[in-house]
Motif scaffolding. Structure first.
Motif, PDB file in Angstrom:
ATOM      1  N   TYR A   1       8.206   7.463   4.355  1.00 53.43           N
ATOM      2  CA  TYR A   1       8.987   8.544   3.763  1.00 53.43           C
ATOM      3  C   TYR A   1       8.981   9.757   4.691  1.00 53.43           C
ATOM      4  O   TYR A   1      10.035  10.331   4.997  1.00 53.43           O
ATOM      5  CB  TYR A   1       8.423   8.885   2.390  1.00 53.43           C
ATOM      6  N   VAL A   2       7.796  10.124   5.146  1.00 52.67           N
ATOM      7  CA  VAL A   2       7.667  11.303   6.010  1.00 52.67           C
ATOM      8  C   VAL A   2       8.479  11.111   7.295  1.00 52.67           C
ATOM      9  O   VAL A   2       9.257  11.978   7.710  1.00 52.67           O
ATOM     10  CB  VAL A   2       6.184  11.560   6.339  1.00 52.67           C
ATOM     11  N   SER A   3       8.334   9.946   7.898  1.00 56.42           N
ATOM     12  CA  SER A   3       9.029   9.697   9.164  1.00 56.42           C
ATOM     13  C   SER A   3      10.534   9.709   8.978  1.00 56.42           C
ATOM     14  O   SER A   3      11.267  10.312   9.759  1.00 56.42           O
ATOM     15  CB  SER A   3       8.612   8.343   9.732  1.00 56.42           C
TER      16      SER A   3
ATOM     17  N   GLU B 283       0.822  -1.212   0.000  1.00 58.23           N
ATOM     18  CA  GLU B 283       0.000   0.000   0.000  1.00 58.23           C
ATOM     19  C   GLU B 283       0.853   1.257   0.000  1.00 58.23           C
ATOM     20  O   GLU B 283       1.854   1.341   0.707  1.00 58.23           O
ATOM     21  CB  GLU B 283      -0.908  -0.008   1.228  1.00 58.23           C
ATOM     22  N   ALA B 284       0.394   2.239  -0.778  1.00 58.92           N
ATOM     23  CA  ALA B 284       1.135   3.502  -0.880  1.00 58.92           C
ATOM     24  C   ALA B 284       1.114   4.243   0.444  1.00 58.92           C
ATOM     25  O   ALA B 284       2.066   4.950   0.786  1.00 58.92           O
ATOM     26  CB  ALA B 284       0.526   4.375  -1.977  1.00 58.92           C
ATOM     27  N   GLU B 285       0.061   4.049   1.212  1.00 60.18           N
ATOM     28  CA  GLU B 285      -0.106   4.769   2.479  1.00 60.18           C
ATOM     29  C   GLU B 285       1.090   4.526   3.408  1.00 60.18           C
ATOM     30  O   GLU B 285       1.639   5.453   4.002  1.00 60.18           O
ATOM     31  CB  GLU B 285      -1.399   4.274   3.139  1.00 60.18           C
ATOM     32  N   LEU B 286       1.484   3.253   3.490  1.00 59.75           N
ATOM     33  CA  LEU B 286       2.617   2.896   4.363  1.00 59.75           C
ATOM     34  C   LEU B 286       3.904   3.559   3.885  1.00 59.75           C
ATOM     35  O   LEU B 286       4.664   4.132   4.670  1.00 59.75           O
ATOM     36  CB  LEU B 286       2.796   1.379   4.400  1.00 59.75           C
TER      37      LEU B 286
END
Lengths: 351, 270
Positions: free
Chosen positions: A147-149, A139-142
Motif C-alpha cells: 500500500y505504502v509503495s 501477512e498484513a505486513e506485506l
C-alpha cells in the motif's frame, strides 16, 4: 525483421513437430513444407522445366488451401502450405502461454537443482520460495508495504502522465518550445536516475513527497519522448485537410493531433509505468527505507532469504500485471493502427 | 468565379536557394467550369491550388473567389487531396461527415447528408468501415464525398487520382464526370496526365516549371457527356489531337531542362 524470422521459423518448427507427433491417418509429409534437410523438391526429369518451381496443386492435402503462398527466399517453404489441422490442441499451440510456461518450468528446475547443491541459508530453492510467497500473501505486513509503495507509484505516475503528455505533445507541435527543451530532455534521458536519489532526499526529505517526485522523474521522460514522437509523426496532410474545412488550431488539436498521437502516447504511458515501478522500488531500497523496498531490506537484515525472494516475486508479479494492463489499454485505444485483425497475422509473417 | 491576378510565390530551399514556385500567374475560371491544370512535376500546380484553397500564403498578386478576396479557407471551397487525407481512426461515415462537423452542422443532419453522399459515390454498406479496410479507389471516393457534403461552389482537386491504379483511375474519372454532370460546380483539377486533363476539362491550363507560370490555355471543345465508350469522345480524333499537342508542349518543357535532348537547339542556345 529478426523477430519475424524467429516467429516464422518457430511456427514452421511447431507445424513440423505437430505433424510428427499427431500424424493424420492418410498424411504424408510433403516435400516443400517441412524444413527437414534434403526435403527440397527435386525436379524430376520428366517434369517440364517451367513447372518445377511450383509443387503440384493437385496434391490431396494441398488442394483445399486458401492461404496465400509465403514469400520466402528459402526453397523448402515455397509453394502452398497444406491446410493445418484445427482444434483445441492446435489453438493451444498457437498461443504464447504454453511456451512461456515451459521456459519458466525449465528455469525453475535449474534454480531448484542449483539451490539443492549450493543452497543454504542465503539461497532458498524454488519450492521454498513459492511456499514463502504464499505465506507472505497472508501477512498484513506485506499488504501494508504494498500500500505504502503503491501510493508513491500511483501519485508519481499520475504526475508523470499529467505533466508528460501535455508537455510532450506541445514539444511535438511547437518548434520553438522544442528548441528550449531538447537539451534538457536529452540530459534527462541519459541520466541514471538513481544518482538523483541522494540529491532529492537532501532537498525534499525522506517523506512520501520525495518518493513521489522520484517515481515521476523516472517515468516522465518516457511519456514526454513518446508523446512528442506521436505528434511529430502526424500526417501533415490531415492537418491541412482539417484547416481546409475551416478548423482552427484548437480544433486541429482536438480532432487531429490528439487522436493521431494517442497510440504513441499510450506506448509512452506503458513504458513510463515500467520505469515508475523501477523508481518506486529503487528509492525505497537506496534511501527511504519504507514500503516494499523497506521490506526487502528488513528480510535481508533478518537473513530471511525465502521471504526476501518472496517479496521480490510479489514485485515482479505486480510489474507483470501492470504491464499487461497497460498493454491491453494501449491496444484497445489504438485499434485503428491495426485496422483488420484477421489480416495482421499474414501481414506480419510475410514481412 | 475564380480570378487569379499576377500571383507569385517563392520559397527558399534547404540549400538557401531561392525558387520561384509561381511567377505572375493570372487565370480566370468561369462559373461551373471544369478547369484542368496540367504541367511537369515541380511546376507549382499544387502550390497554385493550395493558394486558391487559402492554405498557403503567397508573396504577390490577388486571388478572388466570386468577387471576394481569398484570405484563408472558406465554406465556398472544398479540397480533395492526392493522398486522400482520411482520418485512419474514424469510420467512413465520420470521415465523410468531417467537413460538416468542422462547419458546425448538427449530428443528425451530418449523418443524413453524409449517407446520401456515400450513396452517390457508391460506398453504401461501408459506413462503419475504417479507411484502412478500403482500397485506394474507395478511399478517394470517401475523400470526394467528404468534399461534396459541404456543398462547395468550388471543388479543388489536387491530383486526386494520382495515387490509384490505372483501372481504378478510369472508373473514378467516369464517376466524377457523372457526378459533375448532375451537380454542376466549378472544378479546378490538378493532374499530370494529358488524357485525364483532356477527358475531364473544359479547358486545360498548361503550366511550365521554374518559374511556374501558365504557358498556355488549351480549350477542349469536346461534347459532353464525355466517356471512353465506343463512340465516346475519348475515341475521337480531336481528343487524340489535343492530347498529342499537350504532350508535345510538355516534352519541350522537359527538354529545356535537358539541353542535350532539346528539339530546338536555336532556342536553347539563346
Amino acid at each position: 525483421m529478426t523477430l519475424s524470422i524467429t516467429r516464422r521459423s518457430a511456427a514452421v518448427f511447431r507445424a513440423a513437430m505437430f505433424r510428427k507427433a499427431f500424424p493424420h491417418p492418410n498424411a504424408t509429409i510433403i516435400p516443400g513444407t517441412t524444413p527437414a534437410p534434403g526435403a527440397t523438391p527435386v525436379p524430376s526429369t520428366t517434369t517440364p522445366p517451367n513447372t518445377t518451381a511450383l509443387p503440384s496443386t493437385t496434391t490431396a492435402r494441398n488442394a483445399p488451401t486458401h492461404r496465400k503462398p509465403r514469400r520466402s527466399g528459402r526453397g523448402p517453404q515455397a509453394g502452398p502450405r497444406p491446410t493445418r489441422p484445427t482444434g483445441p490442441l492446435r489453438r493451444l499451440l498457437d498461443m504464447n502461454l504454453p511456451y512461456q510456461l515451459l521456459t519458466f518450468a525449465v528455469l525453475a528446475t535449474c534454480w531448484e537443482l542449483y539451490a539443492g547443491v549450493r543452497g543454504g541459508l542465503l539461497l532458498p530453492g524454488f519450492a521454498e520460495t513459492v511456499r514463502a510467497t504464499a505465506g507472505l500473501l497472508g501477512e498484513a505486513e506485506l499488504w501494508r508495504a504494498l500500500y505504502v509503495s503503491n501510493q508513491a507509484l500511483v501519485l508519481g505516475f499520475a504526475l508523470a502522465v499529467v505533466v508528460g503528455v501535455p508537455l510532450g505533445t506541445a514539444l511535438g507541435r511547437f518548434r520553438l518550445l522544442e528548441r528550449y527543451a531538447d537539451v534538457h530532455l536529452n540530459i534527462l534521458l541519459v541520466t541514471p536516475m538513481a544518482a538523483l536519489i541522494p540529491l532529492l532526499v537532501m532537498s525534499v526529505g525522506v517523506g512520501t513527497v520525495s518518493r513521489v517526485v522520484l517515481v515521476a522523474l523516472f517515468s516522465v521522460v518516457m511519456v514526454i519522448v513518446n508523446s512528442r514522437a506521436g505528434v511529430r509523426q502526424v500526417d501533415p496532410a490531415l492537418i491541412e485537410m482539417a484547416r481546409s474545412f475551416g478548423a482552427g488550431e484548437r480544433t486541429v488539436w482536438a480532432r487531429i493531433l490528439l487522436p493521431a498521437a494517442l497510440p504513441a502516447v499510450m506506448t509512452g504511458v506503458r513504458l513510463g509505468l515500467g520505469r515508475a515501478v523501477t523508481g518506486m522500488v529503487l528509492v525505497e531500497l537506496l534511501m527511504v527505507s519504507d514500503g516494499i523496498g523497506g521490506l526487502i531490506l528488513t528480510y535481508r537484515g533478518l537473513l530471511k532469504a525465502p521471504q526476501l525472494y518472496g517479496t521480490i516475486a510479489v514485485i515482479l508479479a505486480e510489474a507483470l500485471l501492470l504491464g499487461a494492463a497497460a498493454h491491453w489499454a494501449e491496444r484497445r485505444l489504438a485499434r485503428w493502427t491495426r485496422p483488420n485483425p484477421s489480416r495482421t497475422r499474414t501481414a506480419r509473417s510475410q514481412r | 468565379m475564380i480570378t487569379i491576378q499576377g500571383l507569385s510565390k517563392s520559397f527558399t530551399t534547404r540549400s538557401g536557394e531561392r525558387v520561384d514556385a509561381l511567377r505572375d500567374v493570372s487565370l480566370d475560371v468561369g462559373e461551373n467550369e471544369f478547369l484542368t491544370v496540367l504541367g511537369p512535376s515541380g511546376c507549382g500546380k499544387t502550390t497554385l491550388l493550395r493558394a486558391v484553397a487559402g492554405l498557403v500564403p503567397w508573396d504577390g498578386g490577388d486571388i478572388a473567389v466570386d468577387g471576394s478576396p481569398v484570405r484563408g479557407p472558406g465554406p465556398d471551397r472544398a479540397v480533395v487531396f492526392q493522398n486522400f487525407a482520411l482520418l485512419p481512426w474514424a469510420t467512413v461515415l465520420d470521415n465523410v461527415a468531417f467537413g460538416l462537423r468542422m462547419r458546425g452542422v448538427g449530428r443528425a443532419e451530418r449523418a443524413e447528408r453524409a449517407r446520401s453522399l456515400i450513396a452517390t459515390v457508391g460506398l453504401e454498406g461501408c459506413e462503419a468501415k475504417l479507411p484502412g479496410e478500403l482500397s485506394g479507389g474507395m478511399q478517394q471516393r470517401v475523400g470526394i464525398a467528404r468534399a461534396l457534403t459541404v456543398r462547395p461552389r468550388v471543388l479543388l482537386m489536387d491530383e486526386p487520382f494520382g495515387a490509384v491504379d490505372e483501372q481504378t483511375r478510369r472508373l473514378l474519372q467516369e464517376e466524377l464526370l457523372a457526378i459533375w454532370e448532375e451537380h454542376r460546380m466549378t472544378v479546378v483539377f490538378i493532374t499530370h496526365s494529358m488524357e485525364e486533363a483532356v477527358l475531364l476539362g473544359d479547358r486545360v491550363a498548361l503550366m511550365s516549371a521554374r518559374p511556374g507560370r501558365i504557358a498556355e490555355i488549351v480549350p477542349v471543345r469536346l461534347p459532353r457527356p464525355r466517356s471512353r465508350d465506343v463512340g465516346g469522345v475519348a475515341r475521337s480524333g480531336e481528343y487524340a489531337e489535343i492530347t498529342a499537342y499537350l504532350w508535345e508542349r510538355l516534352r519541350d518543357m522537359h527538354a529545356e531542362h535537358r539541353p542535350d535532348r532539346a528539339h530546338r537547339p536555336d532556342e536553347v542556345a539563346s
